[in-house]
Scaffold this active site. Structure first.
Site, PDB file in Angstrom:
ATOM      1  CG  ASP A   1      -8.608   1.709   2.073  1.00 12.10           C
ATOM      2  OD1 ASP A   1      -7.834   2.153   2.936  1.00 12.10           O
ATOM      3  OD2 ASP A   1      -9.738   2.199   1.858  1.00 12.10           O
TER       4      ASP A   1
ATOM      5  NE  ARG B   1      -3.309   2.914   0.688  1.00  7.93           N
ATOM      6  CZ  ARG B   1      -4.327   3.228   1.479  1.00  7.93           C
ATOM      7  NH1 ARG B   1      -4.907   2.302   2.215  1.00  7.93           N
ATOM      8  NH2 ARG B   1      -4.782   4.461   1.520  1.00  7.93           N
TER       9      ARG B   1
ATOM     10  NE  ARG C   1      -7.190   3.344  -1.851  1.00  8.72           N
ATOM     11  CZ  ARG C   1      -7.701   4.338  -1.163  1.00  8.72           C
ATOM     12  NH1 ARG C   1      -8.167   4.145   0.034  1.00  8.72           N
ATOM     13  NH2 ARG C   1      -7.741   5.544  -1.644  1.00  8.72           N
TER      14      ARG C   1
ATOM     15  CG  ASP D   1     -11.028   2.610   5.549  1.00 12.19           C
ATOM     16  OD1 ASP D   1      -9.948   3.166   5.844  1.00 12.19           O
ATOM     17  OD2 ASP D   1     -11.590   2.764   4.449  1.00 12.19           O
TER      18      ASP D   1
END
Length: 194
Positions: free
Chosen positions: A99, A87, A96, A101
């Protein structure tokens, strides 16, 4: 122990393999226990300028875990997994390889320079809501409401991917225990599934 919801996404490389490897890495973190996971969905890339059909499509998923890690410790561990998958962070909302989150941690409301939970845009994104609902049909985004209602409001523009759930041996967040399942008096009747 806290319950955390983590969204996974990738639009570069072997996206499905990356998401499954990342889910395994999350499950293997010290102080983390897997609870539930989604199947993958696919969606158009979202950039700072909006949806962009010229960019590689995203694969997304959600995992639900119980963790002893604090919010920042969890985020740091997730950043480590992102780094292991190449990343880079040159362009905000850019392409990307991975990712990760933090979407929610229990009913915690937190806003620091590095982490905001609940995730401030989760309730607006079908690519988060659809897999979260798949992982936990009773999910609620703190401060916003049931995930099913939020997804109905934004509309589900994701496409389901025919792959297994992200965790090898998923247990649904709201799955009843075997003892509480209804028992049929017909011995030939199939066992109910969750």
């Amino acid at each position: 122990m806290s319950r955390a919801v983590i969204a996974l996404g990738a639009n570069l490389g072997d996206r499905g393999s990356t998401l499954r490897a990342a889910a395994r890495a999350i499950a293997d973190l010290p102080g983390v226990r897997p609870v539930a996971s989604s199947r993958e969905v696919e969606s158009v890339a979202l950039t700072l300028d909006g949806l962009d059909t010229t960019k590689p499509r995203y694969r997304n998923g959600v995992v639900v875990v119980d963790t002893d890690l604090g919010p920042q410790e969890l985020l740091d561990a997730l950043h480590g997994i992102e780094d292991e998958h190449g990343r880079t962070r040159e362009v905000r909302w850019g392409d990307r390889t991975l990712d990760l989150d933090v979407v929610a941690i229990d009913d915690l409301v937190l806003d620091t320079t590095t982490l905001t939970v609940p995730h401030p845009r989760a309730g607006e994104r079908a690519f988060v809501l659809a897999p979260w609902l798949d992982a936990d049909p009773d999910a609620v985004l703190p401060g916003a409401g049931p995930v099913a209602d939020l997804l109905a409001a934004v509309g589900d523009d994701t496409e389901r991917v025919d792959e297994p759930r992200l965790f090898d041996e998923p247990t649904r967040a709201s799955r009843p225990t075997r003892a509480s399942r209804p028992v049929s008096s017909d011995p030939a009747a199939p066992e109910p599934t969750a």
